[in-house]
Design a protein around this motif. Structure first.
Motif, mmCIF file in Angstrom:
data_model
loop_
_atom_site.group_PDB
_atom_site.id
_atom_site.type_symbol
_atom_site.label_atom_id
_atom_site.label_comp_id
_atom_site.label_asym_id
_atom_site.label_seq_id
_atom_site.Cartn_x
_atom_site.Cartn_y
_atom_site.Cartn_z
ATOM 1 N N LYS A 324 0.818 -1.209 0.000
ATOM 2 C CA LYS A 324 0.000 0.000 0.000
ATOM 3 C C LYS A 324 0.853 1.261 0.000
ATOM 4 O O LYS A 324 2.024 1.259 0.387
ATOM 5 C CB LYS A 324 -0.930 0.024 1.220
ATOM 6 N N THR A 325 0.232 2.339 -0.437
ATOM 7 C CA THR A 325 0.822 3.674 -0.401
ATOM 8 C C THR A 325 -0.169 4.608 0.282
ATOM 9 O O THR A 325 -1.361 4.596 -0.049
ATOM 10 C CB THR A 325 1.108 4.190 -1.826
ATOM 11 N N ILE A 326 0.294 5.384 1.254
ATOM 12 C CA ILE A 326 -0.567 6.374 1.899
ATOM 13 C C ILE A 326 -0.527 7.646 1.061
ATOM 14 O O ILE A 326 0.534 8.238 0.874
ATOM 15 C CB ILE A 326 -0.110 6.669 3.341
ATOM 16 N N VAL A 327 -1.670 8.045 0.559
ATOM 17 C CA VAL A 327 -1.782 9.231 -0.292
ATOM 18 C C VAL A 327 -2.297 10.393 0.566
ATOM 19 O O VAL A 327 -3.346 10.278 1.215
ATOM 20 C CB VAL A 327 -2.744 8.976 -1.469
ATOM 21 N N ALA A 328 -1.549 11.486 0.578
ATOM 22 C CA ALA A 328 -1.941 12.647 1.390
ATOM 23 C C ALA A 328 -3.224 13.267 0.842
ATOM 24 O O ALA A 328 -3.308 13.607 -0.341
ATOM 25 C CB ALA A 328 -0.821 13.684 1.398
ATOM 26 N N SER A 329 -4.231 13.393 1.688
ATOM 27 C CA SER A 329 -5.474 14.059 1.288
ATOM 28 C C SER A 329 -5.208 15.553 1.114
ATOM 29 O O SER A 329 -4.368 16.137 1.807
ATOM 30 C CB SER A 329 -6.556 13.838 2.340
ATOM 31 N N ASP A 330 -5.920 16.174 0.168
ATOM 32 C CA ASP A 330 -5.672 17.588 -0.141
ATOM 33 C C ASP A 330 -6.100 18.506 0.992
ATOM 34 O O ASP A 330 -5.434 19.501 1.290
ATOM 35 C CB ASP A 330 -6.411 17.977 -1.424
ATOM 36 N N THR A 331 -7.243 18.175 1.623
ATOM 37 C CA THR A 331 -7.785 19.037 2.678
ATOM 38 C C THR A 331 -8.329 18.175 3.817
ATOM 39 O O THR A 331 -8.387 16.945 3.723
ATOM 40 C CB THR A 331 -8.931 19.918 2.137
ATOM 41 N N LEU A 332 -8.731 18.861 4.879
ATOM 42 C CA LEU A 332 -9.423 18.212 5.991
ATOM 43 C C LEU A 332 -10.811 18.844 6.062
ATOM 44 O O LEU A 332 -11.040 19.790 6.823
ATOM 45 C CB LEU A 332 -8.647 18.421 7.300
ATOM 46 N N PRO A 333 -11.752 18.369 5.240
ATOM 47 C CA PRO A 333 -13.049 19.041 5.079
ATOM 48 C C PRO A 333 -13.922 18.963 6.322
ATOM 49 O O PRO A 333 -13.711 18.140 7.221
ATOM 50 C CB PRO A 333 -13.685 18.275 3.909
ATOM 51 N N SER A 334 -14.936 19.820 6.363
ATOM 52 C CA SER A 334 -15.868 19.849 7.495
ATOM 53 C C SER A 334 -16.627 18.532 7.619
ATOM 54 O O SER A 334 -17.033 18.147 8.717
ATOM 55 C CB SER A 334 -16.849 21.016 7.346
ATOM 56 N N SER A 335 -16.815 17.833 6.506
ATOM 57 C CA SER A 335 -17.518 16.550 6.543
ATOM 58 C C SER A 335 -16.747 15.527 7.365
ATOM 59 O O SER A 335 -17.343 14.636 7.980
ATOM 60 C CB SER A 335 -17.738 16.019 5.124
ATOM 61 N N LEU A 336 -15.424 15.655 7.385
ATOM 62 C CA LEU A 336 -14.595 14.752 8.180
ATOM 63 C C LEU A 336 -14.854 14.978 9.666
ATOM 64 O O LEU A 336 -15.026 14.028 10.436
ATOM 65 C CB LEU A 336 -13.122 15.000 7.852
ATOM 66 N N PHE A 337 -14.915 16.261 10.070
ATOM 67 C CA PHE A 337 -15.190 16.584 11.464
ATOM 68 C C PHE A 337 -16.610 16.174 11.842
ATOM 69 O O PHE A 337 -16.875 15.760 12.978
ATOM 70 C CB PHE A 337 -14.989 18.076 11.709
ATOM 71 N N ALA A 338 -17.529 16.248 10.873
ATOM 72 C CA ALA A 338 -18.913 15.841 11.131
ATOM 73 C C ALA A 338 -18.987 14.345 11.425
ATOM 74 O O ALA A 338 -19.741 13.915 12.306
ATOM 75 C CB ALA A 338 -19.791 16.192 9.938
ATOM 76 N N GLN A 339 -18.196 13.545 10.704
ATOM 77 C CA GLN A 339 -18.158 12.106 10.978
ATOM 78 C C GLN A 339 -17.642 11.820 12.382
ATOM 79 O O GLN A 339 -18.163 10.953 13.087
ATOM 80 C CB GLN A 339 -17.259 11.404 9.955
ATOM 81 N N ILE A 340 -16.606 12.557 12.783
ATOM 82 C CA ILE A 340 -16.047 12.375 14.128
ATOM 83 C C ILE A 340 -17.080 12.760 15.183
ATOM 84 O O ILE A 340 -17.255 12.062 16.193
ATOM 85 C CB ILE A 340 -14.762 13.215 14.283
ATOM 86 N N SER A 341 -17.793 13.852 14.968
ATOM 87 C CA SER A 341 -18.824 14.293 15.910
ATOM 88 C C SER A 341 -19.925 13.251 16.041
ATOM 89 O O SER A 341 -20.431 12.989 17.146
ATOM 90 C CB SER A 341 -19.409 15.632 15.465
ATOM 91 N N ASP A 342 -20.316 12.652 14.918
ATOM 92 C CA ASP A 342 -21.342 11.610 14.944
ATOM 93 C C ASP A 342 -20.876 10.410 15.763
ATOM 94 O O ASP A 342 -21.664 9.818 16.518
ATOM 95 C CB ASP A 342 -21.681 11.170 13.524
ATOM 96 N N LEU A 343 -19.612 10.048 15.612
ATOM 97 C CA LEU A 343 -19.081 8.916 16.374
ATOM 98 C C LEU A 343 -19.044 9.223 17.872
ATOM 99 O O LEU A 343 -19.353 8.355 18.701
ATOM 100 C CB LEU A 343 -17.676 8.562 15.875
ATOM 101 N N VAL A 344 -18.670 10.451 18.225
ATOM 102 C CA VAL A 344 -18.649 10.842 19.633
ATOM 103 C C VAL A 344 -20.048 10.717 20.233
ATOM 104 O O VAL A 344 -20.236 10.174 21.335
ATOM 105 C CB VAL A 344 -18.119 12.277 19.797
#
Length: 394
Positions: A324-344
């Motif tokens: 595998k290769t880890i590919v750097a994501s371009d941004t850290l979008p608000s949708s990512l934080f929304a997923q974390i909030s949902d998990l919390v």
């Protein structure tokens, strides 16, 4: 059992190993193993086979000593192998205590580890495990002599090579690791989810671009995916022009090697997603957030794929670590934080939620929350220092 076409081969192999048949016969490399599909035997496998000496035809096994050297097993009789014995004199009291705790952990959970993994830590425990299995065999039918089926036994993965090439490469976008890792930190029991992405049949590249944390039907020992969550994941991926390309789950306090049951589940998924040309573009990922043997604060994540070859006893198909290769994501979008909030929110009152205020390691100053933030921060940093700083501040 009835209809098991491999039983005769396994019984013959067992009888030959204990010297009941073919005494005086040295097996060639091509004869080692068995199972449903033949496998290549590498140099180390050949050194581990039972060999016959000229004097009396007695069979002895070659094993590794504490320095990794191949010796006769009889030379090590009566000794307890401790791989850290040469460094014990230079260890601090804290390091010795940590080593004792690790040995205790292995002792309590030795039945979940493959023999070759247990041997690396403490051969005396491996002998006790085999002795217990031998004693148990006398209280079962003759069909149990070759060992009972253990779905929770951990299987070390192999690595692809020029002789056994990888069927495809795997690109993992760094943001997907953030969600998988965060999810794994939240529960003492195993968590589960699906991976969304694409597969390029021309370049033979599977790309993991999205994660959907699923609800699990956990028994405390294993977990199954909630069917409703699985359907929602497929719908979500379809809306992003992605397809299901894998699944993930956690081993909360163990190394990220698959169990026999994990391998069976992976095989079932690969078969379900098999392409007309025979390619099975579906991967499994295992996240290990609280393994006490991991010296780093970043969780260990292993991506795996199961080959067509079976192990020598015909118990399971052999798992391999993905290239595998880890590919750097371009941004850290608000949708990512929304997923974390949902998990919390989901795990705030969960029956098996982790108390993040407690120490990560016994006697250490790092809390589980500190460990979580360090691990998530390492993944977020792939998108750039400034973006990571803003993301972690939230």
């Amino acid at each position: 059992g009835q209809g098991d076409v491999n039983a005769i081969g396994r019984v013959h192999d067992y009888l030959e190993r204990i010297g009941a048949v073919n005494v005086g016969h040295v097996r060639k490399a091509s004869e080692v193993g068995g199972g449903k599909v033949g496998k290549r035997v590498d140099e180390d496998d050949q050194k581990e086979v039972w060999i016959t000496f000229d004097s009396g035809g007695r069979r002895n096994r070659r094993v590794r000593n504490s320095r990794g050297e191949w010796v006769d097993e009889k030379d090590l009789e009566g000794r307890t192998i401790d791989h850290d014995e040469e460094d014990a004199a230079t260890m601090t009291a804290e390091e010795r205590a940590e080593a004792r705790e690790q040995r205790l952990l292995m002792k309590l959970n030795s039945k979940y580890f493959a023999d070759e993994e247990l041997e690396k830590v403490d051969r005396s425990q491996l002998k006790r495990k085999r002795a217990a299995a031998h004693d148990s065999s006398h209280s079962h039918d003759a069909s149990d002599v070759l060992g009972a089926y253990d779905p929770f036994r951990l299987i070390p993965t192999r690595r692809y090579s020029s002789d056994i090439p990888t069927p495809f490469r795997v690109d993992v976008h760094s943001n997907t690791l953030i969600i998988m890792d965060f999810h794994a930190h939240l529960a003492h029991t195993e968590i589960i989810g699906l991976l969304g992405g694409t597969f390029d049949s021309h370049s033979k590249t599977l790309s993991v671009r999205s994660v959907f944390p699923c609800k699990s039907l956990s028994t405390g020992v294993q977990c199954e995916m909630d069917p409703e969550s699985e359907m929602r994941a497929r719908e979500t991926f379809a809306s992003e022009n992605l397809e299901v390309v894998g699944w993930y789950h956690s081993h909360p306090t163990f190394e990220p090697n698959p169990s026999v049951r994990d391998v069976e589940n992976q095989v079932a998924y690969q078969t379900l997603f098999q392409r007309p040309d025979g390619t099975e573009p579906f991967v499994g990922a295992i996240v290990s957030p609280y393994d006490p043997r991991n010296p780093l604060d970043v969780s260990r994540v292993k991506f795996l794929h199961v080959s067509q070859a079976w192990n020598s006893a015909g118990e399971y198909r052999i798992p391999y670590t993905c290239q595998k290769t880890i590919v750097a994501s371009d941004t850290l979008p608000s949708s990512l934080f929304a997923q974390i909030s949902d998990l919390v929110g989901e795990y705030r009152y969960h029956e098996h939620r982790v108390d993040l205020t407690k120490p990560y390691r016994r006697g250490g100053g790092l809390s589980r929350m500190d460990k979580l933030l360090a691990s998530i921060g390492a993944h977020a940093a792939m998108a750039g220092a400034d973006a990571a700083a803003g993301f972690m501040a939230r």
